[in-house]
Design a protein around this motif. Structure first.
Motif, PDB file in Angstrom:
ATOM      1  N   VAL A 108     -37.679   5.097  -9.175  1.00 55.87           N
ATOM      2  CA  VAL A 108     -37.778   4.466 -10.496  1.00 55.87           C
ATOM      3  C   VAL A 108     -36.508   4.742 -11.283  1.00 55.87           C
ATOM      4  O   VAL A 108     -35.958   5.848 -11.248  1.00 55.87           O
ATOM      5  N   PHE A 109     -36.059   3.703 -11.995  1.00 63.29           N
ATOM      6  CA  PHE A 109     -34.783   3.749 -12.701  1.00 63.29           C
ATOM      7  C   PHE A 109     -34.963   3.407 -14.178  1.00 63.29           C
ATOM      8  O   PHE A 109     -35.806   2.584 -14.549  1.00 63.29           O
ATOM      9  N   ALA A 110     -34.137   4.032 -15.012  1.00 69.38           N
ATOM     10  CA  ALA A 110     -34.119   3.757 -16.441  1.00 69.38           C
ATOM     11  C   ALA A 110     -33.437   2.417 -16.700  1.00 69.38           C
ATOM     12  O   ALA A 110     -32.734   1.894 -15.829  1.00 69.38           O
ATOM     13  N   PRO A 111     -33.602   1.860 -17.910  1.00 72.68           N
ATOM     14  CA  PRO A 111     -32.945   0.578 -18.225  1.00 72.68           C
ATOM     15  C   PRO A 111     -31.425   0.620 -18.077  1.00 72.68           C
ATOM     16  O   PRO A 111     -30.801  -0.403 -17.800  1.00 72.68           O
ATOM     17  N   ASP A 112     -30.819   1.819 -18.246  1.00 75.60           N
ATOM     18  CA  ASP A 112     -29.364   1.913 -18.107  1.00 75.60           C
ATOM     19  C   ASP A 112     -28.925   2.089 -16.651  1.00 75.60           C
ATOM     20  O   ASP A 112     -27.735   2.259 -16.366  1.00 75.60           O
ATOM     21  N   GLY A 113     -29.901   2.062 -15.708  1.00 73.32           N
ATOM     22  CA  GLY A 113     -29.575   2.177 -14.295  1.00 73.32           C
ATOM     23  C   GLY A 113     -29.607   3.585 -13.752  1.00 73.32           C
ATOM     24  O   GLY A 113     -29.351   3.798 -12.566  1.00 73.32           O
ATOM     25  N   GLY A 114     -29.926   4.556 -14.591  1.00 69.57           N
ATOM     26  CA  GLY A 114     -29.985   5.936 -14.125  1.00 69.57           C
ATOM     27  C   GLY A 114     -31.220   6.204 -13.279  1.00 69.57           C
ATOM     28  O   GLY A 114     -32.316   5.737 -13.602  1.00 69.57           O
ATOM     29  N   PHE A 115     -31.035   6.956 -12.211  1.00 62.48           N
ATOM     30  CA  PHE A 115     -32.157   7.311 -11.337  1.00 62.48           C
ATOM     31  C   PHE A 115     -32.970   8.408 -11.997  1.00 62.48           C
ATOM     32  O   PHE A 115     -32.441   9.445 -12.402  1.00 62.48           O
ATOM     33  N   LEU A 116     -34.294   8.192 -12.078  1.00 60.22           N
ATOM     34  CA  LEU A 116     -35.162   9.124 -12.782  1.00 60.22           C
ATOM     35  C   LEU A 116     -36.031   9.965 -11.858  1.00 60.22           C
ATOM     36  O   LEU A 116     -36.134  11.182 -12.018  1.00 60.22           O
ATOM     37  N   ALA A 117     -36.707   9.293 -10.901  1.00 62.97           N
ATOM     38  CA  ALA A 117     -37.742  10.009 -10.148  1.00 62.97           C
ATOM     39  C   ALA A 117     -38.211   9.185  -8.960  1.00 62.97           C
ATOM     40  O   ALA A 117     -37.865   8.005  -8.809  1.00 62.97           O
ATOM     41  N   LEU A 118     -39.026   9.838  -8.125  1.00 63.00           N
ATOM     42  CA  LEU A 118     -39.803   9.145  -7.106  1.00 63.00           C
ATOM     43  C   LEU A 118     -41.257   9.136  -7.563  1.00 63.00           C
ATOM     44  O   LEU A 118     -41.795  10.174  -7.952  1.00 63.00           O
ATOM     45  N   TYR A 119     -41.867   7.960  -7.531  1.00 66.72           N
ATOM     46  CA  TYR A 119     -43.279   7.807  -7.886  1.00 66.72           C
ATOM     47  C   TYR A 119     -44.012   7.166  -6.716  1.00 66.72           C
ATOM     48  O   TYR A 119     -43.410   6.412  -5.933  1.00 66.72           O
ATOM     49  N   GLU A 120     -45.306   7.456  -6.601  1.00 68.53           N
ATOM     50  CA  GLU A 120     -46.126   6.855  -5.555  1.00 68.53           C
ATOM     51  C   GLU A 120     -47.400   6.288  -6.157  1.00 68.53           C
ATOM     52  O   GLU A 120     -47.837   6.724  -7.243  1.00 68.53           O
ATOM     53  N   PRO A 121     -48.029   5.305  -5.497  1.00 62.16           N
ATOM     54  CA  PRO A 121     -49.259   4.703  -6.026  1.00 62.16           C
ATOM     55  C   PRO A 121     -50.400   5.715  -6.079  1.00 62.16           C
ATOM     56  O   PRO A 121     -50.540   6.566  -5.198  1.00 62.16           O
ATOM     57  N   HIS A 122     -51.195   5.613  -7.122  1.00 61.91           N
ATOM     58  CA  HIS A 122     -52.400   6.442  -7.254  1.00 61.91           C
ATOM     59  C   HIS A 122     -53.451   5.588  -7.951  1.00 61.91           C
ATOM     60  O   HIS A 122     -53.554   5.582  -9.177  1.00 61.91           O
ATOM     61  N   GLY A 123     -54.213   4.844  -7.148  1.00 56.49           N
ATOM     62  CA  GLY A 123     -55.155   3.888  -7.716  1.00 56.49           C
ATOM     63  C   GLY A 123     -54.408   2.779  -8.434  1.00 56.49           C
ATOM     64  O   GLY A 123     -53.484   2.171  -7.882  1.00 56.49           O
ATOM     65  N   GLU A 124     -54.770   2.534  -9.687  1.00 53.42           N
ATOM     66  CA  GLU A 124     -54.115   1.504 -10.486  1.00 53.42           C
ATOM     67  C   GLU A 124     -52.934   2.062 -11.272  1.00 53.42           C
ATOM     68  O   GLU A 124     -52.380   1.376 -12.132  1.00 53.42           O
ATOM     69  N   ARG A 125     -52.565   3.291 -10.972  1.00 52.64           N
ATOM     70  CA  ARG A 125     -51.468   3.923 -11.693  1.00 52.64           C
ATOM     71  C   ARG A 125     -50.417   4.409 -10.693  1.00 52.64           C
ATOM     72  O   ARG A 125     -50.549   4.245  -9.479  1.00 52.64           O
ATOM     73  N   ALA A 126     -49.373   5.007 -11.218  1.00 52.54           N
ATOM     74  CA  ALA A 126     -48.324   5.605 -10.395  1.00 52.54           C
ATOM     75  C   ALA A 126     -48.112   7.040 -10.875  1.00 52.54           C
ATOM     76  O   ALA A 126     -48.088   7.302 -12.072  1.00 52.54           O
ATOM     77  N   ARG A 127     -47.989   7.951  -9.922  1.00 45.69           N
ATOM     78  CA  ARG A 127     -47.810   9.353 -10.295  1.00 45.69           C
ATOM     79  C   ARG A 127     -46.506   9.884  -9.718  1.00 45.69           C
ATOM     80  O   ARG A 127     -46.039   9.429  -8.671  1.00 45.69           O
ATOM     81  N   PRO A 128     -45.908  10.889 -10.376  1.00 34.80           N
ATOM     82  CA  PRO A 128     -44.607  11.402  -9.913  1.00 34.80           C
ATOM     83  C   PRO A 128     -44.726  12.233  -8.649  1.00 34.80           C
ATOM     84  O   PRO A 128     -45.660  13.003  -8.481  1.00 34.80           O
ATOM     85  N   VAL A 129     -43.767  12.040  -7.762  1.00 36.90           N
ATOM     86  CA  VAL A 129     -43.629  12.837  -6.546  1.00 36.90           C
ATOM     87  C   VAL A 129     -42.525  13.871  -6.762  1.00 36.90           C
ATOM     88  O   VAL A 129     -42.665  15.037  -6.419  1.00 36.90           O
ATOM     89  N   ALA A 130     -41.418  13.429  -7.337  1.00 38.06           N
ATOM     90  CA  ALA A 130     -40.292  14.312  -7.648  1.00 38.06           C
ATOM     91  C   ALA A 130     -39.524  13.710  -8.800  1.00 38.06           C
ATOM     92  O   ALA A 130     -39.171  12.526  -8.766  1.00 38.06           O
ATOM     93  N   VAL A 131     -39.293  14.506  -9.837  1.00 38.36           N
ATOM     94  CA  VAL A 131     -38.556  14.045 -11.021  1.00 38.36           C
ATOM     95  C   VAL A 131     -37.164  14.644 -10.985  1.00 38.36           C
ATOM     96  O   VAL A 131     -36.996  15.848 -10.747  1.00 38.36           O
ATOM     97  N   PHE A 132     -36.149  13.828 -11.257  1.00 32.99           N
ATOM     98  CA  PHE A 132     -34.754  14.254 -11.121  1.00 32.99           C
ATOM     99  C   PHE A 132     -34.012  14.320 -12.446  1.00 32.99           C
ATOM    100  O   PHE A 132     -32.788  14.471 -12.479  1.00 32.99           O
ATOM    101  N   VAL A 133     -34.727  14.219 -13.567  1.00 34.02           N
ATOM    102  CA  VAL A 133     -34.089  14.302 -14.883  1.00 34.02           C
ATOM    103  C   VAL A 133     -34.697  15.421 -15.685  1.00 34.02           C
ATOM    104  O   VAL A 133     -35.777  15.918 -15.365  1.00 34.02           O
TER     105      VAL A 133
END
Length: 285
Positions: free
Chosen positions: A260-285
């Motif tokens: 997942v990336f911020a609007p400015d193109g910065g890499f933020l994190a890895l997220y994975e599906p969790h039902g109807e939502r997405a949860r963080p796997v690893a956050v890089f900020v």
């Protein structure tokens, strides 16, 4: 010290994966270097390493598929299922035909149960299997599910067979050589192995350590994430939630980690599906 990112090495024969890590530590100026997927000393080819924060990507890269070119020698079985082990049996291959070899190899394609080679990095009660074998212990590993996506037979020139394999992580090409020899009743082992790809990283982007020594090439962490995972661009509000490690009201398009990336193109994190939502796997900020 260089910025966080991935280093793609074309490993030379005779080096352990740890040897490569040690060299890259010196080139990068940091001890925080790891690799995704061990290559045996005999093997050559693609070894992906992470520097600094990018090491946190590696555990997810190890879940991707890999590709290999391999040469199998039929008629000889060894203690390690490759050419570095001691010979335990020798049998003639006169009664083996090319058609039978191709038929048996075709049986490996798909979802299979594979018993890893005893001389492997798998831990048994906290100790590596190869260390137990080296200490004279008998090691019996359980079969585990792996997937052979594709197996191409390039040449059958008995006693040698040349193949290419595209497979899931955790697949042992040495075990394919061993099991092919067992199925044919003559034994077999691996004499050459070259890894041609790890996920999206192949030999076209890999460089030898000598080349890296002349011009150290690090793929920035954002570019590495874009090359390795499905990409999701977030708005400012969503990006703010990510910075606090919160789940998102977001339906991801596929299973597994997404970058997942911020609007400015910065890499933020890895997220994975969790039902109807997405949860963080690893956050890089």
């Amino acid at each position: 010290m260089v910025d966080p990112g991935l280093v793609v090495v074309d490993k030379d024969p005779g080096m352990t994966s740890h040897d490569v890590v040690s060299r890259v530590r010196r080139l990068a100026g940091t001890r925080k270097v790891g690799h995704a997927g061990t290559l045996d000393p005999m093997a050559t080819g693609v070894l992906v390493l992470g520097v600094d924060r990018a090491t946190r990507l590696l555990g997810h890269l190890m879940l991707t598929e890999k590709a290999y070119d391999a040469t199998i020698r039929l008629g000889v079985a060894t203690t390690t299922d490759d050419a570095e082990g001691e010979v335990v049996s020798t049998r003639a291959v006169d009664g083996v035909s090319e058609d039978v070899v191709r038929t048996e190899l075709a049986r490996f394609v798909g979802d299979i149960e594979q018993v890893p080679t005893a001389v492997s990095a798998i831990k048994v009660d906290g100790k590596r299997a190869y260390a137990r074998v080296r200490d004279g212990e008998q090691v019996e590993l359980k079969a585990r599910p792996v997937t052979i996506h594709e197996l191409v037979v390039h040449e059958v020139d008995l006693p040698e067979v040349r193949i290419s394999v595209r497979c899931s992580s955790g697949t042992y090409i040495r075990a394919i050589a061993r099991d092919l020899g067992a199925a044919l009743g003559v034994g077999g082992h691996l004499t050459a192995l070259r890894r041609t790809a790890v996920g999206s990283f192949d030999l076209s982007v890999a460089r030898t350590l000598e080349q890296h020594s002349d011009d150290f090439a690090v793929l920035p962490i954002a570019d590495a994430a874009r090359a390795s995972f499905p990409v999701v661009d977030l708005d400012d509000e969503q990006a703010g939630h990510v910075r606090f490690g919160r789940a998102l009201d977001l339906v991801l398009p596929a299973a597994g980690p997404h970058a997942v990336f911020a609007p400015d193109g910065g890499f933020l994190a890895l997220y994975e599906p969790h039902g109807e939502r997405a949860r963080p796997v690893a956050v890089f900020v």
